[in-house]
Design a protein around this motif. Structure first.
Motif, PDB file in Angstrom:
ATOM      1  N   GLN A 166       0.849  -1.190   0.000  1.00  0.00           N
ATOM      2  CA  GLN A 166       0.000   0.000   0.000  1.00  0.00           C
ATOM      3  C   GLN A 166       0.884   1.239   0.000  1.00  0.00           C
ATOM      4  O   GLN A 166       1.991   1.232   0.554  1.00  0.00           O
ATOM      5  CB  GLN A 166      -0.923   0.016   1.223  1.00  0.00           C
ATOM      6  CG  GLN A 166      -2.154  -0.864   1.074  1.00  0.00           C
ATOM      7  CD  GLN A 166      -3.188  -0.587   2.154  1.00  0.00           C
ATOM      8  OE1 GLN A 166      -2.854  -0.453   3.329  1.00  0.00           O
ATOM      9  NE2 GLN A 166      -4.453  -0.495   1.753  1.00  0.00           N
ATOM     10  N   ARG A 167       0.401   2.287  -0.626  1.00  0.00           N
ATOM     11  CA  ARG A 167       1.225   3.480  -0.770  1.00  0.00           C
ATOM     12  C   ARG A 167       1.043   4.460   0.395  1.00  0.00           C
ATOM     13  O   ARG A 167      -0.089   4.753   0.814  1.00  0.00           O
ATOM     14  CB  ARG A 167       0.896   4.201  -2.085  1.00  0.00           C
ATOM     15  CG  ARG A 167       1.749   3.748  -3.238  1.00  0.00           C
ATOM     16  CD  ARG A 167       1.434   2.354  -3.706  1.00  0.00           C
ATOM     17  NE  ARG A 167       0.136   2.297  -4.377  1.00  0.00           N
ATOM     18  CZ  ARG A 167      -0.511   1.162  -4.609  1.00  0.00           C
ATOM     19  NH1 ARG A 167      -0.010   0.001  -4.201  1.00  0.00           N
ATOM     20  NH2 ARG A 167      -1.681   1.189  -5.238  1.00  0.00           N
ATOM     21  N   ALA A 206      -4.476  10.313  -5.730  1.00  0.00           N
ATOM     22  CA  ALA A 206      -5.567   9.476  -6.241  1.00  0.00           C
ATOM     23  C   ALA A 206      -5.040   8.389  -7.158  1.00  0.00           C
ATOM     24  O   ALA A 206      -5.430   7.216  -7.053  1.00  0.00           O
ATOM     25  CB  ALA A 206      -6.584  10.350  -6.977  1.00  0.00           C
ATOM     26  N   GLY A 216      -3.212   5.775  -5.186  1.00  0.00           N
ATOM     27  CA  GLY A 216      -4.005   5.079  -4.178  1.00  0.00           C
ATOM     28  C   GLY A 216      -3.386   5.168  -2.797  1.00  0.00           C
ATOM     29  O   GLY A 216      -3.540   4.261  -1.970  1.00  0.00           O
ATOM     30  N   SER A 217      -2.708   6.274  -2.510  1.00  0.00           N
ATOM     31  CA  SER A 217      -2.042   6.433  -1.209  1.00  0.00           C
ATOM     32  C   SER A 217      -3.075   6.443  -0.081  1.00  0.00           C
ATOM     33  O   SER A 217      -4.113   7.107  -0.181  1.00  0.00           O
ATOM     34  CB  SER A 217      -1.229   7.730  -1.183  1.00  0.00           C
ATOM     35  OG  SER A 217      -0.154   7.659  -2.105  1.00  0.00           O
ATOM     36  N   VAL A 218      -2.765   5.718   1.007  1.00  0.00           N
ATOM     37  CA  VAL A 218      -3.710   5.584   2.120  1.00  0.00           C
ATOM     38  C   VAL A 218      -3.320   6.437   3.323  1.00  0.00           C
ATOM     39  O   VAL A 218      -4.150   6.715   4.197  1.00  0.00           O
ATOM     40  CB  VAL A 218      -3.856   4.109   2.543  1.00  0.00           C
ATOM     41  CG1 VAL A 218      -4.453   3.288   1.413  1.00  0.00           C
ATOM     42  CG2 VAL A 218      -2.515   3.514   2.988  1.00  0.00           C
ATOM     43  N   LEU A 251     -10.030  13.187  -0.720  1.00  0.00           N
ATOM     44  CA  LEU A 251      -9.514  11.895  -1.191  1.00  0.00           C
ATOM     45  C   LEU A 251      -9.976  10.791  -0.239  1.00  0.00           C
ATOM     46  O   LEU A 251      -9.469  10.675   0.874  1.00  0.00           O
ATOM     47  CB  LEU A 251      -7.986  11.943  -1.249  1.00  0.00           C
ATOM     48  CG  LEU A 251      -7.412  12.930  -2.283  1.00  0.00           C
ATOM     49  CD1 LEU A 251      -5.994  13.319  -1.930  1.00  0.00           C
ATOM     50  CD2 LEU A 251      -7.473  12.318  -3.681  1.00  0.00           C
ATOM     51  N   PRO A 252     -10.906   9.956  -0.648  1.00  0.00           N
ATOM     52  CA  PRO A 252     -11.473   8.953   0.268  1.00  0.00           C
ATOM     53  C   PRO A 252     -10.480   7.880   0.684  1.00  0.00           C
ATOM     54  O   PRO A 252     -10.625   7.289   1.755  1.00  0.00           O
ATOM     55  CB  PRO A 252     -12.626   8.352  -0.554  1.00  0.00           C
ATOM     56  CG  PRO A 252     -12.279   8.617  -1.986  1.00  0.00           C
ATOM     57  CD  PRO A 252     -11.549   9.920  -1.972  1.00  0.00           C
ATOM     58  N   ASP A 253      -9.467   7.612  -0.152  1.00  0.00           N
ATOM     59  CA  ASP A 253      -8.498   6.551   0.179  1.00  0.00           C
ATOM     60  C   ASP A 253      -7.545   6.957   1.306  1.00  0.00           C
ATOM     61  O   ASP A 253      -6.955   6.105   1.960  1.00  0.00           O
ATOM     62  CB  ASP A 253      -7.675   6.170  -1.058  1.00  0.00           C
ATOM     63  CG  ASP A 253      -8.485   5.403  -2.090  1.00  0.00           C
ATOM     64  OD1 ASP A 253      -9.534   4.855  -1.712  1.00  0.00           O
ATOM     65  OD2 ASP A 253      -8.070   5.369  -3.267  1.00  0.00           O
ATOM     66  N   VAL A 254      -7.366   8.271   1.506  1.00  0.00           N
ATOM     67  CA  VAL A 254      -6.430   8.736   2.535  1.00  0.00           C
ATOM     68  C   VAL A 254      -7.100   8.618   3.905  1.00  0.00           C
ATOM     69  O   VAL A 254      -7.994   9.383   4.247  1.00  0.00           O
ATOM     70  CB  VAL A 254      -5.992  10.193   2.269  1.00  0.00           C
ATOM     71  CG1 VAL A 254      -5.095  10.686   3.402  1.00  0.00           C
ATOM     72  CG2 VAL A 254      -5.259  10.293   0.933  1.00  0.00           C
ATOM     73  N   ALA A 255      -6.618   7.645   4.675  1.00  0.00           N
ATOM     74  CA  ALA A 255      -7.219   7.382   5.987  1.00  0.00           C
ATOM     75  C   ALA A 255      -6.624   8.244   7.089  1.00  0.00           C
ATOM     76  O   ALA A 255      -7.265   8.471   8.120  1.00  0.00           O
ATOM     77  CB  ALA A 255      -7.047   5.903   6.346  1.00  0.00           C
TER      78      ALA A 255
END
Length: 598
Positions: free
Chosen positions: A64-65, A107, A110-112, A130-134
């Motif tokens: 994962q990025r 985006a 896909g960086s989290v 950005l929804p993927d960034v937690a």
């Protein structure tokens, strides 16, 4: 070749092996107050493992990025090592990247998690939705108790996890293979959207091992590191350090380079050509400004030094008289120049753009060898590099051990070897355009091999063909001009499809304002100076000097002086300071057209 194939499995393994080999040796120095603070490899491991475990606690999984948006500082390196040790992959983001491009990069990758230098960098992320960034981790600043964590909070979470599961980080390292994704570096490019270059762990361990085999660097070396770590050049230097084990002093403040060199007293430093051009210009102008005997001694010393440099390049021994003159020149002038950069430099390393021969010879004359190298993001940086005991000015050296090179029928350089990328992220068609099925990368650069050393002549796409059918390499002209003119920051050569070659020139703000103050133009802005007849006459003299070194069809017939320097923010320079030639030409096409119609 066998030792190239027996390198460490991954970046994480490489780091762990380094700590095990020299736990108590100095790893890094960083600015602390008015001085420098050092830490060992063992201390570095504790910091890295805490951050790595913190990322694992946030839910980061294999490959994962995790993005780093920060300038060059120790925490950048610690974060990158931690990401590798957590089994994840680093997405690099220049701090100068616009919010629009940050959104695209995060985006597309896909960086989290994003590790941001400060609130300003974090704002580019929070405003993008950005929804993927937690989670966002602030190196400088406090968390908000929700999505934003401070650096210390991330480390504390990691420390707690390591206490509960002592082997959690080592287990992630053990699971890594050479083909796991290690880094996504987005090429800034000169046109279009940036492309994510997929570099795996094997790419980086190869770089470390191959440069080690060349014998250029030693464990007792001290590096001064200021290069942008989001650039492949800076990242490569981290890999090489892990392989060899030398110490690195880190500070990304470009305004403090000379001051820091005097304090750190490193044995080597890597840089881009513009840094060396500015040093040459500043030293030369300071000497000329002194006038009188001091200026005459300076000019005499460099005449002696340049003659000696050229004789060394020609493998011609110095006469006894010349040797005595060189020793005197060294005592009177060159030792003072070397003292300014710490007095212990064994060599500089130049990369990321073409180095002017005049600049390389000037440094060589002063006893400061510049080892020019060549590579691309797509080749994990170094592919060719000159050797200290056989540095050939005007070339970028022989290929690294394990790398192959061929020159295509049109002069394009093709390379193949363990440093080649695994492709562009999410762009299979773009990958196939540059990477053949049997592993040859089309570099887009034109060059030739001379006794195994590569000489770059230009970018394939940048070659100019005049309306008279003559081909002109703009990099050659631009390199010569920047070496002879200390008052210019940039020159963009133009002329494709035109009757003759022209140029756009920007002024170096520091040097031109100093000149203006000494020539009755004090108080004028750079923009005002760009229109001054005296300044045009000054620059015109250097254009004449440039033209004396060129073929007739290459000479610059007309030029314009722009009212400001090029910037990254205005899209004229890439974050790695390469000129976006087409962008600048488009912005000023009206003025260029006038040169050919007026």
């Amino acid at each position: 070749m066998a030792s190239i194939d027996t390198r460490s499995t991954s970046f994480g393994h490489l780091f762990r092996d380094r700590v095990k080999a020299t736990p108590d040796s100095e790893a890094y120095r960083h600015k602390s107050g008015s001085g420098w603070e050092s830490q060992t490899w063992a201390q570095t491991r504790d910091q890295v493992y805490d951050i790595a475990a913190g990322l694992i606690d946030l839910g980061v999984t294999s490959e994962q990025r995790v993005a780093i948006a920060s300038g060059t500082r120790l925490e950048w390196i610690l974060a990158d090592l931690a990401i590798a040790c957590a089994g994840a992959a680093t997405t690099t983001v220049y701090p100068s990247t616009t919010a629009e491009d940050v959104e695209y990069i995060l985006a597309d990758s896909g960086s989290v998690v994003v590790i941001a230098e400060d609130a300003g960098q974090a704002a580019k992320v929070t405003g993008a939705g950005l929804p993927d960034v937690a989670a966002i981790v602030l190196i400088d600043g406090e968390g908000d108790g929700h999505k934003v964590l401070s650096w210390s909070e991330l480390a504390a979470r990691g420390k707690a996890l390591r206490a509960a599961e002592p082997g959690v980080v080592d287990a992630r390292i053990d699971a890594l293979t050479g083909e796991n994704l290690a880094t996504l570096i987005y090429t800034s490019g000169t046109t279009g959207r940036p492309k994510g270059v997929r570099l795996v762990h094997d790419n980086w361990t190869y770089e470390g091992k191959a440069v080690t085999e060349l014998g250029i660097l030693r464990p007792d070396d001290v590096q001064y590191l200021w290069l942008p770590l989001s650039h492949v050049f800076g990242k490569m230097l981290i890999a090489i350090q892990l392989q060899i084990g030398f110490a690195t002093a880190v500070d990304g403040d470009l305004t403090k380079i000379v001051e820091n060199l005097g304090e750190v007293r490193p044995t080597f430093m890597a840089g881009a050509p513009r840094i060396f051009e500015k040093v040459k210009a500043r030293v030369t102008l300071t000497s000329q400004g002194a006038g009188g005997l001091k200026a005459k001694i300076f000019d005499w010393a460099f005449a002696v030094g340049l003659a000696a440099s050229r004789q060394r390049q020609a493998r011609t021994p110095l006469t006894r008289l010349h040797s005595l003159q060189l020793a005197l020149a060294d005592k009177l002038v060159f030792t003072k120049i070397r003292a300014v950069v710490g007095g212990r430099i064994r060599f500089f390393i130049s990369g990321s753009a073409a180095l002017s021969r005049d600049v390389a010879e000037w440094f060589d004359a002063a006893g400061l060898v510049i080892l020019e190298g060549y590579g691309m993001t797509e080749t994990s940086a170094a592919t060719f590099v000159n050797l200290p005991d056989d540095a050939r000015i005007g070339t970028v050296g022989p290929p690294l051990p394990g790398t192959e090179v061929i020159i295509a029928s049109d002069g394009e350089i093709l390379v193949r070897g363990p440093g080649i990328m695994r492709g562009y992220h999410n762009l299979p068609e773009a990958t196939h355009e540059v990477l053949t099925v049997d592993g040859w990368l089309h570099t887009g650069d034109i060059g030739e091999l001379v006794d195994g050393y590569l000489k770059i002549t230009d970018r394939k796409k940048d070659l100019i063909k005049t309306s008279g059918g003559k081909y002109v390499a703009p990099q050659k002209i631009e390199g010569i001009f920047k070496a002879v003119c200390p008052y210019a920051s940039q020159i963009i050569v133009h002329g494709d499809g035109r009757k003759f070659i022209s140029a756009m020139i920007t002024l170096d703000p520091d040097e031109i304002l100093t000149w203006a103050a000494a020539n009755g133009l004090e108080g004028r802005s750079v923009g005002e100076l760009a229109t001054e007849p005296k300044v045009r006459e000054l620059i015109g003299g250097y254009i004449d000097e440039l033209n004396s070194k060129l073929e007739r069809w290459e000479t610059v017939k007309k030029f314009v002086i722009l009212d400001r320097d090029l910037t990254v923010e205005d899209g004229e320079l890439t974050p790695s300071m390469k000129v976006r030639r087409k962008v600048v030409e488009k912005q000023h096409m009206g003025r260029l057209d006038e040169l050919y119609t007026g």
